[in-house]
Design a protein around this motif. Structure first.
Motif, mmCIF file in Angstrom:
data_model
loop_
_atom_site.group_PDB
_atom_site.id
_atom_site.type_symbol
_atom_site.label_atom_id
_atom_site.label_comp_id
_atom_site.label_asym_id
_atom_site.label_seq_id
_atom_site.Cartn_x
_atom_site.Cartn_y
_atom_site.Cartn_z
ATOM 1 N N UNK A 51 -8.917 10.861 -4.891
ATOM 2 C CA UNK A 51 -8.444 10.290 -3.617
ATOM 3 C C UNK A 51 -7.715 9.062 -4.148
ATOM 4 N N UNK A 52 -6.895 8.644 -3.354
ATOM 5 C CA UNK A 52 -5.842 7.705 -3.417
ATOM 6 C C UNK A 52 -5.852 6.258 -2.697
ATOM 7 N N UNK A 53 -6.137 5.224 -3.249
ATOM 8 C CA UNK A 53 -6.252 3.771 -2.545
ATOM 9 C C UNK A 53 -5.037 3.256 -2.544
ATOM 10 N N UNK A 54 -4.604 2.584 -1.412
ATOM 11 C CA UNK A 54 -3.325 2.106 -1.270
ATOM 12 C C UNK A 54 -3.470 0.780 -0.488
ATOM 13 N N UNK A 55 -3.013 -0.453 -1.095
ATOM 14 C CA UNK A 55 -3.071 -1.945 -0.540
ATOM 15 C C UNK A 55 -1.570 -2.142 0.227
ATOM 16 N N UNK A 56 -1.623 -2.467 1.308
ATOM 17 C CA UNK A 56 -0.454 -2.647 2.025
ATOM 18 C C UNK A 56 -0.017 -4.350 2.033
ATOM 19 N N UNK A 59 -2.159 -6.418 4.471
ATOM 20 C CA UNK A 59 -3.396 -6.482 4.296
ATOM 21 C C UNK A 59 -4.394 -5.179 4.555
ATOM 22 N N UNK A 60 -3.776 -4.359 5.079
ATOM 23 C CA UNK A 60 -4.431 -2.686 5.143
ATOM 24 C C UNK A 60 -4.871 -2.255 3.466
ATOM 25 N N UNK A 61 -5.888 -1.662 3.627
ATOM 26 C CA UNK A 61 -6.423 -1.148 2.386
ATOM 27 C C UNK A 61 -6.709 0.342 3.014
ATOM 28 N N UNK A 62 -5.760 1.261 2.484
ATOM 29 C CA UNK A 62 -6.081 2.579 2.954
ATOM 30 C C UNK A 62 -6.720 3.618 2.056
ATOM 31 N N UNK A 89 -3.224 -8.773 -4.091
ATOM 32 C CA UNK A 89 -2.538 -8.640 -5.594
ATOM 33 C C UNK A 89 -3.127 -8.181 -6.712
ATOM 34 N N UNK A 90 -4.462 -7.395 -6.330
ATOM 35 C CA UNK A 90 -4.933 -6.571 -7.264
ATOM 36 C C UNK A 90 -5.659 -5.463 -6.820
ATOM 37 N N UNK A 91 -6.100 -4.413 -7.346
ATOM 38 C CA UNK A 91 -6.930 -3.302 -6.843
ATOM 39 C C UNK A 91 -7.591 -2.446 -7.987
ATOM 40 N N UNK A 92 -8.713 -2.400 -7.844
ATOM 41 C CA UNK A 92 -9.192 -1.375 -8.881
ATOM 42 C C UNK A 92 -10.327 -0.554 -8.301
ATOM 43 N N UNK A 93 -10.543 0.625 -8.736
ATOM 44 C CA UNK A 93 -11.581 1.725 -8.151
ATOM 45 C C UNK A 93 -12.674 1.944 -9.358
ATOM 46 N N UNK A 112 -8.210 -8.084 -4.798
ATOM 47 C CA UNK A 112 -8.143 -9.386 -4.876
ATOM 48 C C UNK A 112 -7.001 -9.799 -4.191
ATOM 49 N N UNK A 113 -7.259 -10.778 -3.308
ATOM 50 C CA UNK A 113 -6.156 -11.230 -2.153
ATOM 51 C C UNK A 113 -5.623 -12.642 -2.810
#
Length: 117
Positions: A51-56, A59-62, A89-93, A112-113
């Motif tokens: 899977x792939x996570x995408x922050x826009x 504010x959408x997190x897909x 400003x940051x994303x981890x899974x 992190x926003x």
């Protein structure tokens, strides 16, 4: 498609692209998405099961899931969209299991926003 030779890239206009480094080829994840700077990609992370996570920027997190594993017929499906309280400003899974066994549960994401929430 194994992740060892695959990259994901996002643009400031919102396009998501999957790149197979070994084949020197790339494909758009979705051709239905309209380009818009408000939907610019600000962070990406791999998840469980490819899977792939995408922050826009808006504010959408897909969460996108790979429907087929062959690069030529590769298809991605949008599985979930959540809204962050600010710009990411940051994303981890949590894409790896501590026990070494594949877990059935959904990825746990840390986003992190810009406003600290």
């Amino acid at each position: 498609m194994g992740r060892s030779s695959v990259l994901i890239a996002g643009t400031e206009t919102g396009l998501l692209r999957v790149i197979d480094v070994e084949r020197k080829a790339s494909k758009l994840v979705s051709t239905a998405e309209a380009q818009d700077r408000r939907r610019g990609v600000v962070a990406l992370a791999w998840g469980k099961g490819g899977a792939m996570h995408c922050a826009r920027k808006n504010g959408d997190l897909e969460t996108w899931a790979q429907v087929s594993g062959d690069f030529e017929d590769d298809a991605w499906e949008l599985r979930a969209t959540r809204r962050l309280l600010g710009e990411c400003v940051g994303l981890a899974s949590s894409s790896s299991s501590s026990s070494g066994e594949e877990e059935e549960e959904e990825d746990k994401l840390i986003a992190c926003s810009d406003d600290g929430r």
